[in-house]
Structure formats: structure tokens, C-alpha cells
Design an enzyme around this catalytic site. Structure first.
Site, short mmCIF file in Angstrom:
data_model
loop_
_atom_site.label_atom_id
_atom_site.label_comp_id
_atom_site.label_asym_id
_atom_site.label_seq_id
_atom_site.Cartn_x
_atom_site.Cartn_y
_atom_site.Cartn_z
N ASP A 95 -4.38 -6.70 10.22
CA ASP A 95 -5.06 -5.45 9.91
C ASP A 95 -5.98 -5.15 11.10
OD1 ASP A 95 -6.27 -3.26 8.82
OD2 ASP A 95 -7.07 -4.28 7.07
N ASP A 274 0.11 -6.49 0.43
CA ASP A 274 -0.86 -7.57 0.57
C ASP A 274 -2.01 -7.28 -0.37
OD1 ASP A 274 -3.66 -7.05 2.26
OD2 ASP A 274 -2.17 -5.46 2.49
#
Length: 379
Positions: A95, A274
Site C-alpha cells: 500500500d 486485504d
């Protein structure tokens, strides 16, 4: 063919659910897939052997914001990237830190140039630009890198969401330019996924999906959901976006969610997920099972000697009784949190694996409806 090809194997006839394989330098990923969150290079309470052998994780996440602060880019560079630093030979996704920009609202300043923020660790001042984020993700060495974006709260009004989206799109253009003019550092291909934003507004979501698909990426992400908006609105936004994103590339729904969320999003064409929920909730005695949700602190489990989960997502489910796990939580034993985390992650991987099998066999819709009712129960 892209450098990270996605083989779409089957699409369900009654829903938009898909089964495919994403091919990366560190191995193939069968989709739909759930990715355990390893924010600082570790999945909380879970060893890599357990991730590989028991949970059967095909890919894990790291976070650029957290890894940048600790252990820091110098350590990661000397180690030869995150794979070597942590000893994980399978794919990694990072990320960009965009969600941290959102969550650090009180200690950051946004501008067209980027984001100035103070470390949550020691208060030191730092600056992320789209270019510096790409450089950091190159250095981390993730197989899949996320573009730098701003994640507005789900309750943001249209004007705020409009300005936020403009900023995210400006940053994406700069991220892509840096991506195309830089090279991987460790000898293998890295993909950059653009992120669709737009809060809860269909017009902004459609605009963002049209904008990001102009970039010939190996995959695309949907961000800014499960951040306070109603669940039915989240599903509506997923449908809006997936109706526009290329069908031959994977779609990644960021930070979502419950087992029911996964099933509903798979039915709407999402391939990758996720969420910290399996481990975070597990550490707080909440177990997700094929028959519903269990609070292991409840007295009702004290003399229940049945296995944790009859479905048996991993070997722990068969040798650990509900009574024993209840005892461990009541006694404050760290082993309780470890068992719960491993079980929950194994269950999530089992669930998406079952979804994949039913997509391929052609009976996903019926299975999904039955399973959605089961996983929503409170036991």
C-alpha cells in the site's frame, strides 16, 4: 500481454464472479484471493511457516508508510528489498500510504505537491510526494505497488470528494510518470496499480474508473470503501466501478472486509482483497467460521469440546477444542491470540478458495447465497 499477465479462467453466468490466475515474478496467484496484512513486514502473531503451510497465503501486504519509518529505507536497501529482509519468497503488495494520509488527519498537511506529516512514532516531520512514494516502493521491492492517493472519509460531502479526487488523479499522473521513468532495483518486474476513488458518489466513481483505465496497468484497485459508508452503498460503488474497469485485468478492493463482504464483492467481480480484520478480531477473541461468528470469551464455550470449526480450514481447527481456546483467552495466554489469528486467516483463504472452486464448477451463485447466510450468524 502485460509483464504481469492475468489469465481469466471463468466468469460465473449468474453473477459477475470471476476465477483467474495472476502471474508474478514470485509466483502465481489464484483468484479470488485474500491477502494477509503484514504492515511492517510481519503478519501479527503469525510466523511465515504458518503463512505458507497452514494458512496457504499466496501473497501478503506491506505498508510503505510504516516500512519507510521503520525499519527505514537504508535497512531495506542493504537487505536487498523486503522479500530478502523478511524471508518471504512469495509475492508482496505494498500500500502506498494513502490510507495513512487519511488516518493521520490531525498531523498531516495536503497540497498539490504531496503530503507533509509527522511520524506517529516520534513526531518527526516527513514529506511524501507521488515521486518519492514510487521510489520507496521500488526500494521495498513489492511485486505490486499502489499509487499514492488520498482516501476521503465515507461521510465526506460531494465538494470535498471532488477536490480529493482531483488531487488523487493529479498524483496518479505523477506516480505513473515516475514509474515509467524508473527501473526495478532487484531484477524483476514490479506492477503499479492505479486506485479508483470518489467516495460514495456514483458520478465521481465512474469518472475515476474511466480516468484510471487510461493507464495501461497490470491491474486496478478500488479504494476509499469500508470507511464509514453504509454497506449497501459500498456494494453499489463496486458495481459502478467494475462495470467500467477492464475485464482482462485483476480488480483489488482495498481494506475489505468481513466474510460476507468478500462473498458479495466476489459476486460483483472483485478478484483481490486485504483486511486486518482476521488478525485484529482474532486477537480480541472473535472467530470467523463456516457456520458463523464466535466470541470465544463467552461462557457457553467453556465445556464445548467440539473442534473450533468443523470445516477445518487448517489443522488447528481439528486439534483445538472451543473449550480449550475459551480457557486460553480467559487465562490471558498469548497462544489464544496466535491460534485465533491463524484460524481466521486460514478461514478467509479457505473461503475465497471455495468461492474459486464454485466459480469454476458453475454453481457459485447457489453456494454463495447459502454461505452468506451461514457466515452472518452469531453463534
Amino acid at each position: 500481454m502485460t509483464p504481469m499477465p492475468f489469465t481469466l479462467q471463468h466468469t460465473d453466468q449468474q453473477t459477475a464472479a470471476r476465477a483467474g490466475v495472476l502471474h508474478t515474478a514470485h509466483g502465481d496467484i489464484a483468484t479470488p484471493i485474500f491477502m494477509p496484512v503484514g504492515t511492517v513486514g510481519s503478519v501479527k502473531g503469525v510466523h511465515f511457516r504458518e503463512l505458507r503451510d497452514d494458512i496457504k497465503a499466496q501473497i501478503i501486504l506491506g505498508n510503505t508508510y510504516h516500512l519507510y519509518l521503520r525499519p527505514g529505507t537504508d535497512v531495506l536497501r542493504q537487505a536487498g528489498g523486503l522479500h530478502r529482509f523478511i524471508g518471504w519468497e512469495r509475492p508482496i503488495l505494498t500500500d502506498s500510504g494513502g490510507f495513512q494520509v487519511f488516518s493521520l488527519a490531525g498531523i498531516r498537511k495536503l497540497s498539490d505537491k504531496g503530503c507533509e506529516f509527522r511520524s506517529h512514532i516520534d513526531g518527526s516531520k516527513h514529506f511524501f510526494s507521488p515521486e518519492s512514494v514510487i521510489d520507496t516502493e521500488r526500494l521495498i521491492g513489492a511485486d505490486i505497488m499502489m499509487a499514492f492517493d488520498e482516501c476521503p472519509p465515507g461521510t465526506a460531502d460531494w465538494n470535498y470528494a471532488r477536490k480529493s479526487l482531483d488531487l488523487t488523479h493529479q498524483w496518479l499522473e505523477r506516480c505513473w510518470k515516475r514509474y515509467e521513468t524508473s527501473q526495478p532495483l532487484y531484477g524483476y518486474h514490479q506492477s503499479l496499480f492505479p486506485i479508483v476513488q470518489g467516495c460514495v458518489y456514483p458520478d465521481l466513481r465512474r469518472e475515476s474508473a474511466e480516468f484510471v483505465k487510461q493507464f495501461p496497468a497490470d491491474g486496478y484497485a478500488i479504494g476509499g470503501l469500508a470507511v464509514g459508508e453504509p454497506t449497501d452503498v459500498m456494494y453499489e460503488m463496486i458495481e459502478e466501478v467494475n462495470g467500467i474497469l477492464p475485464a482482462d485485468r485483476p480488480r483489488y478492493l482495498m481494506g475489505v472486509g468481513t466474510p460476507l463482504n468478500l462473498l458479495e464483492a466476489i459476486a460483483r467481480g472483485v478478484d483481490m482483497f486485504d483486511c486486518v480484520m482476521p488478525t485484529r478480531n482474532g486477537r480480541n477473541a472473535m472467530l470467523f467460521t463456516a457456520d458463523g461468528v464466535m466470541n470465544m470469551r463467552n461462557a457457553k464455550w467453556a465445556t464445548d469440546f467440539a473442534p473450533i470449526d468443523e470445516a477445518g480450514a487448517c489443522w488447528l481447527d481439528q486439534i483445538t477444542s472451543r473449550a480449550y481456546l475459551h480457557h486460553l483467552f480467559k487465562a490471558g495466554e498469548f497462544l489464544a491470540m496466535q491460534i485465533a489469528s491463524i484460524h481466521n486467516l486460514a478461514f478467509y483463504l479457505w473461503l475465497v478458495g471455495q468461492a474459486r472452486e464454485h466459480i469454476l464448477s458453475g454453481d457459485f451463485a447457489q453456494w454463495k447465497n447459502e454461505m452468506a447466510e451461514r457466515v452472518s450468524r452469531r453463534l
